[in-house]
Scaffold this motif. Structure first.
Motif, PDB file in Angstrom:
ATOM      1  N   ALA A 404       0.838  -1.201   0.000  1.00 52.75           N
ATOM      2  CA  ALA A 404       0.000   0.000   0.000  1.00 52.75           C
ATOM      3  C   ALA A 404       0.864   1.239   0.000  1.00 52.75           C
ATOM      4  O   ALA A 404       1.930   1.289   0.641  1.00 52.75           O
ATOM      5  N   CYS A 405       0.374   2.249  -0.696  1.00 51.11           N
ATOM      6  CA  CYS A 405       1.040   3.547  -0.804  1.00 51.11           C
ATOM      7  C   CYS A 405       0.170   4.590  -0.101  1.00 51.11           C
ATOM      8  O   CYS A 405      -1.036   4.667  -0.363  1.00 51.11           O
ATOM      9  N   HIS A 406       0.767   5.363   0.791  1.00 54.82           N
ATOM     10  CA  HIS A 406       0.027   6.331   1.601  1.00 54.82           C
ATOM     11  C   HIS A 406       0.177   7.746   1.057  1.00 54.82           C
ATOM     12  O   HIS A 406       1.142   8.060   0.354  1.00 54.82           O
ATOM     13  N   GLN A 407      -0.789   8.560   1.411  1.00 56.50           N
ATOM     14  CA  GLN A 407      -0.843   9.926   0.887  1.00 56.50           C
ATOM     15  C   GLN A 407       0.337  10.757   1.399  1.00 56.50           C
ATOM     16  O   GLN A 407       0.534  10.916   2.612  1.00 56.50           O
ATOM     17  N   ASN A 408       1.153  11.288   0.444  1.00 64.30           N
ATOM     18  CA  ASN A 408       2.297  12.148   0.756  1.00 64.30           C
ATOM     19  C   ASN A 408       3.216  11.531   1.812  1.00 64.30           C
ATOM     20  O   ASN A 408       3.726  12.215   2.707  1.00 64.30           O
ATOM     21  N   PHE A 409       3.434  10.221   1.705  1.00 59.38           N
ATOM     22  CA  PHE A 409       4.259   9.501   2.677  1.00 59.38           C
ATOM     23  C   PHE A 409       5.294   8.689   1.926  1.00 59.38           C
ATOM     24  O   PHE A 409       4.992   8.078   0.888  1.00 59.38           O
ATOM     25  N   LEU A 410       6.517   8.687   2.439  1.00 60.10           N
ATOM     26  CA  LEU A 410       7.600   8.030   1.730  1.00 60.10           C
ATOM     27  C   LEU A 410       7.523   6.516   1.825  1.00 60.10           C
ATOM     28  O   LEU A 410       7.680   5.810   0.822  1.00 60.10           O
ATOM     29  N   SER A 411       7.280   5.978   2.994  1.00 62.36           N
ATOM     30  CA  SER A 411       7.286   4.527   3.191  1.00 62.36           C
ATOM     31  C   SER A 411       5.987   3.906   2.680  1.00 62.36           C
ATOM     32  O   SER A 411       4.906   4.484   2.819  1.00 62.36           O
ATOM     33  N   CYS A 412       6.124   2.715   2.118  1.00 63.01           N
ATOM     34  CA  CYS A 412       4.976   1.907   1.716  1.00 63.01           C
ATOM     35  C   CYS A 412       4.845   0.732   2.670  1.00 63.01           C
ATOM     36  O   CYS A 412       5.852   0.133   3.079  1.00 63.01           O
ATOM     37  N   THR A 413       3.638   0.400   3.035  1.00 62.24           N
ATOM     38  CA  THR A 413       3.392  -0.632   4.036  1.00 62.24           C
ATOM     39  C   THR A 413       2.930  -1.918   3.376  1.00 62.24           C
ATOM     40  O   THR A 413       2.300  -1.902   2.312  1.00 62.24           O
ATOM     41  N   THR A 414       3.259  -3.025   4.009  1.00 60.92           N
ATOM     42  CA  THR A 414       2.758  -4.329   3.587  1.00 60.92           C
ATOM     43  C   THR A 414       1.639  -4.755   4.524  1.00 60.92           C
ATOM     44  O   THR A 414       1.630  -4.392   5.703  1.00 60.92           O
ATOM     45  N   TRP A 415       0.711  -5.541   3.988  1.00 58.32           N
ATOM     46  CA  TRP A 415      -0.447  -5.980   4.757  1.00 58.32           C
ATOM     47  C   TRP A 415      -0.657  -7.467   4.542  1.00 58.32           C
ATOM     48  O   TRP A 415      -0.392  -7.983   3.450  1.00 58.32           O
ATOM     49  N   ASN A 416      -1.130  -8.132   5.573  1.00 54.20           N
ATOM     50  CA  ASN A 416      -1.403  -9.567   5.503  1.00 54.20           C
ATOM     51  C   ASN A 416      -2.901  -9.780   5.485  1.00 54.20           C
ATOM     52  O   ASN A 416      -3.604  -9.460   6.463  1.00 54.20           O
ATOM     53  N   TYR A 417      -3.414 -10.310   4.366  1.00 51.40           N
ATOM     54  CA  TYR A 417      -4.853 -10.494   4.239  1.00 51.40           C
ATOM     55  C   TYR A 417      -5.355 -11.622   5.129  1.00 51.40           C
ATOM     56  O   TYR A 417      -6.453 -11.535   5.695  1.00 51.40           O
ATOM     57  N   VAL A 418      -4.599 -12.687   5.276  1.00 50.50           N
ATOM     58  CA  VAL A 418      -5.056 -13.848   6.049  1.00 50.50           C
ATOM     59  C   VAL A 418      -5.174 -13.483   7.522  1.00 50.50           C
ATOM     60  O   VAL A 418      -6.155 -13.819   8.192  1.00 50.50           O
ATOM     61  N   ARG A 419      -4.190 -12.776   8.057  1.00 50.50           N
ATOM     62  CA  ARG A 419      -4.214 -12.388   9.476  1.00 50.50           C
ATOM     63  C   ARG A 419      -4.974 -11.089   9.700  1.00 50.50           C
ATOM     64  O   ARG A 419      -5.152 -10.675  10.846  1.00 50.50           O
ATOM     65  N   SER A 420      -5.359 -10.408   8.627  1.00 51.90           N
ATOM     66  CA  SER A 420      -6.136  -9.168   8.707  1.00 51.90           C
ATOM     67  C   SER A 420      -5.421  -8.107   9.524  1.00 51.90           C
ATOM     68  O   SER A 420      -5.991  -7.494  10.436  1.00 51.90           O
TER      69      SER A 420
END
Length: 896
Positions: A404-420
């Motif tokens: 995921a890419c956040h608004q005006n933010f340098l870092s991108c985050t990862t997300w786990n769909y199975v663990r929500s």
């Protein structure tokens, strides 16, 4: 030239339902159904209301939409009352409007059911009591706003024909509505009344005040029993437990719920952050330890009190976005889950099958562990809202599958769909020159189809690759930067061989995925807004800042289609699963469907609010859309899957007609609209296939193969199915079976065999001519062979065999009838219809009567003519087959 009149609605899509909308700021209503013996929950969602069962919190009904937003809800054992504007409506079966009450001149803000009557109060301080069945006005009371502005209403239990009214000035009034008399006035507590709620004890009423005070008052003796002070602002709702525990719950504007022990007269517990916004409604289920709450944060929660200390725990909930969603995509290959990112900073997964499969992946946070320790209200640690994301299901059970890419933010985050939950990695390039203070932020993300690698594009033109499992940096595209401007989009093909990036420098660049080498650069006429790749077909759609659309072939790296686009910024694009359609949404509030093979616009419809994101289901059955300032995600059914749709190119000056969102009414209100609907239906051209497509083609009969394929093998089938022994006829038992005398009942068996019946068959019936035989005789003179052909096509294989055997003289036929049959076959070959039936009938005819035909000159002459016609027809077909085989062989060799 005047613009062509648009068609009504969409030719391809029709509204189906909405997702992710559960509640708003209107307090909910709880009803008990005596027949079903269960409680139902009713919540308002704009112009309509939803009905849930409390046991599973499953949605059981959606009401028809009203012209305006619902301002108040109430319910009795039969009807649900909803007010909009100055009109009060009554719904039966949680859906249909059965009564309308018109008489108010201002907006209704309070509704109370009252036996066979219903009470409504508007903002002009006018109270009207309506007879429910007759819709007539029973009583009207007008209050002075300066002295008594009605703010709450309640019917005290066991108080016949009496209602209690609260005011903004703080006073209470008890009225007898039958005699139209004011019985008593309570001076109040110098603070405005917000809530009136009946306590389990008779004559006791809980009064909630704007100062945060709760007063339990005995209205019979005008005596205050106890009072409590809440520090969270005005009281928004009050409810009492009725399962044997003297507990009172009170809601607050900040989302907290206070639990008060009425015996010890103190605060027993607090349920902080029960909702992100004010508690709109709060109700204890009668006789059960269940508390239902709803709020404007688009959430319904059911709490159960089964633990020590009286603390409620969350049992069931339905939660959607509290701020409008901005980016949606289907997750998985079955099209049953939709990932949605909203302005509230949360990531949700909504199920198109049932709400119980929906879930929230939560908020992004700078420090996950610290945010968990500090609680839900730690706003300082929350990440900005997600503006775009990419997901893949290939390895989601092993590690994170969403970037995921956040608004005006340098870092991108990862997300786990199975663990929500949010993943462990925050991906950003290392080095001081990537300091966020310089204004550099992530603008685009992509994930490979294998689920191992993610690509991140930055606002300064960099494109980096990471391993999503470990978070390790795996490479950088370009010597310094991939583009001289901001990266507007990046995609990876399905085989991890090609990476395509688009930048604000008007360039599309093709890179080798592994070596990061630049393959080709393509320039555009305008900077791209976004890109979208259909991995199966290799079609790359590019939306431009000049509102146009270009489609490139990833294999040839060339522009293959150019579409004029929209009259506003293109917000999002999506492909149909087969890659044939490209759907685009724009700020001009239109959704357009472009047909790539023909290069034409085939559908266009207008909406009241612009679509900010859209996604087509991988199965092609639904189109999902998210809209400006709307909390819901709307599903549209693909009409081409279940009905005949006429697709034709729309003219350049086509004017679309507005379409209502799913869940809204689309009724015909006047004759002009009805005539417009009829004209639009007449304009739809339904394609009807001709009986014969071309002169060189043949048409089959479409009959099942069992009717003609085994005609030549009937004798073999009969020999195989012949029984080894003749069937034995069972002995016929008498109606009353005789019994023998004795203690044990026994049946008397008749040893005498039945008289043998005669096995002589009467052949008189077989001597008659069949219908098919007679029709062939008539066709000799009329030359109309359609009638006997229709008759024989209705017969089964055995009946066809019998009919053809009887055509010979030895079976009762004649040479003329056999000649007529051959003419019927020739007519079938000349018209090139029922081609396989003609071959099967002719083969069986020759098998049965070949020797007899060779001895008859008339039949030999007819057979010779038929043979030349058959050779000519087959030569044409063989030529077409050879041409098709040559083309296929050429295509195979080109691919190899």
């Amino acid at each position: 030239m005047a613009a062509e009149k648009g068609r009504r609605g969409s030719a391809l899509f029709t509204g189906y339902r909405s997702l992710g909308v559960y509640s708003n700021h209107i307090p909910h209503v709880v009803r008990y159904h005596k027949k079903h013996k269960q409680f139902y929950l009713v919540t308002s969602v704009g112009n309509s209301f939803l009905t849930y069962n409390v046991n599973k919190l499953g949605q059981v009904a959606v009401s028809n939409a009203l012209p305006e937003s619902i301002s108040c809800l109430a319910a009795d054992r039969m009807l649900v009352f909803a007010s909009h504007g100055n009109i009060l409506t009554a719904f039966a079966r949680n859906k249909e409007v059965v009564h309308k009450y018109k008489g108010h001149e201002a907006e209704i803000h309070l509704v109370q059911t009252f036996g066979d009557h219903v009470i409504s109060i508007d903002t002009n301080n006018v109270l009207i009591i309506w007879d429910i069945k007759s819709e007539e006005e029973y009583l009207q009371l007008v209050f002075d706003k300066n002295s008594f502005a009605v703010s709450a209403i309640m019917h005290p239990s066991t108080y016949l024909n009496k209602i209690l009214l609260g005011s903004h000035q703080g006073g209470l009034q008890l009225w007898n509505v039958k005699t139209n008399k004011l019985l008593f006035t309570f001076p109040g507590w110098k603070s405005g009344v917000t809530v009136l709620q009946q306590a389990p004890a008779l004559d006791v009423v809980a009064v909630g005040l704007t100062c945060g005070k709760i007063v339990l008052h005995n209205i019979k003796f005008d005596e205050t029993l106890m009072s409590f002070q809440q520090d969270w602002g005005p009281i928004t709702s009050i409810s009492f437990r009725t399962d044997g525990h003297p507990i009172m719950a009170a809601g607050s504007p900040v989302g907290h719920v206070g639990l008060w022990d009425l015996e010890e007269r103190k605060l027993m517990n607090q349920m902080r952050d029960a909702h992100a916004t004010a508690i709109a409604g709060l109700t204890f289920v009668h006789g059960e330890p269940l508390l239902i709450t709803n709020g404007a944060d688009n959430a319904i929660r059911v709490w159960i009190f089964d633990g020590p200390g009286g603390q409620g725990r969350l049992l069931r909930f339905r939660v959607g976005h509290s701020a409008p969603p901005t980016f949606i995509r289907h997750h998985g290959h079955d099209g049953k889950q939709i990932l949605s990112a909203g302005q509230d900073g949360t990531l949700h997964s909504f199920s198109t099958v049932h709400d119980r499969h929906s879930k929230s992946l939560g908020h992004g946070s700078v420090d996950k562990a610290k945010a968990k320790k500090m609680g839900l209200r730690c706003l300082s640690l929350r990440l900005p809202p997600i503006v775009c994301f990419a997901s893949e299901v290939a390895r989601q059970n092993d590690w994170d599958g969403i970037i995921a890419c956040h608004q005006n933010f340098l870092s991108c985050t990862t997300w786990n769909y199975v663990r929500s939950t949010m993943g462990a990695h925050k991906l950003k390039p290392a080095g001081l020159h990537y300091n966020a203070a310089l204004g550099t932020h992530a603008t685009a993300v992509s994930i490979s189809s294998c689920g191992n690698f993610v690509l991140i594009g930055l606002s300064r033109g960099d494109v980096d690759m990471y391993n999503i499992q470990s978070g390790i940096h795996r490479g950088h595209y370009g010597k310094e930067r991939a583009h001289d401007g901001s990266v507007r989009g990046l995609v990876v093909d399905g085989l991890n061989e090609l990476t395509i990036t688009a930048g604000s420098d008007k360039l599309i660049k093709f890179w080798k995925f592994k070596t990061k080498d630049l393959i080709l650069t393509t320039s555009l006429n305008a900077p791209p807004t976004s890109v979208l790749l259909h991995r199966e077909s290799g079609m790359l759609a590019v939306a431009l800042d000049d509102f146009g659309i270009n489609v490139l072939d990833a294999e040839t790296r060339k522009v293959v289609r150019k579409f004029p686009g929209h009259n506003g910024k293109i917000n999002d694009m999506t492909f149909s699963p087969d890659g044939r359609w490209l759907l685009t949404a724009s700020m001009d509030c239109t959704v357009k469907v472009w047909d790539l093979p023909s290069g034409c616009l085939i559908d266009c419809f207008l909406l009241d609010s612009a679509v900010v994101s859209l996604s087509m289901s991988p199965t092609g059955d639904f189109l999902s859309t998210a809209h400006v300032d709307d909390l819901g995600i709307y599903l549209w059914s693909n009409k081409s899957l279940f009905s005949m749709v006429s697709l034709r190119a729309l003219p350049a000056n086509f004017q679309p007609v507005a379409v209502m969102l799913p869940g809204m009414t689309d009724e015909v209100e006047d004759e002009d609209t009805a005539s417009e609907l009829e004209e639009s239906q007449e304009d739809m051209v339904v394609y009807e296939s001709p009986e014969q497509l071309g002169e060189q083609l043949v048409t089959l009969s479409l009959l099942p193969e069992s009717r003609w394929k085994n005609l030549l093998n009937l004798d073999v089938i009969k020999r195989r199915n012949k029984p080894k022994e003749p069937p034995k006829v069972p002995k016929a038992a008498p109606f009353f079976i005789p019994t023998l005398p004795g203690l044990v009942p026994r049946f008397a068996v008749n040893d005498q065999e039945d008289a043998t019946q005669s096995k002589i068959v009467n052949l008189g019936v077989l001597a008659q001519k069949s219908v098919f035989f007679s029709q062939l005789e008539e066709a000799i003179e009329s030359q109309n062979y359609n009638i006997p052909l229709g008759t024989i096509k209705e017969l089964g294989p055995s009946a066809v065999d019998t009919e053809l055997r009887n055509l010979a003289p030895e079976g009762g036929g004649s040479v003329e009838v056999m000649q007529s049959f051959l003419k019927m076959i020739k007519r079938m070959l000349d018209t090139k219809r029922d081609f396989e039936m003609a071959q099967a009938y002719l083969a069986l005819f020759l098998k049965l009567h070949l020797r007899f035909i060779s001895s008859e000159p008339e039949l030999i002459e007819e057979i010779s003519s038929l043979s030349s016609c058959l050779d000519e027809t087959w030569l044409q077909l063989q030529t077409l087959f050879n041409q098709s085989l040559c083309v296929l062989n050429y295509m195979k060799s080109a691919l190899l």
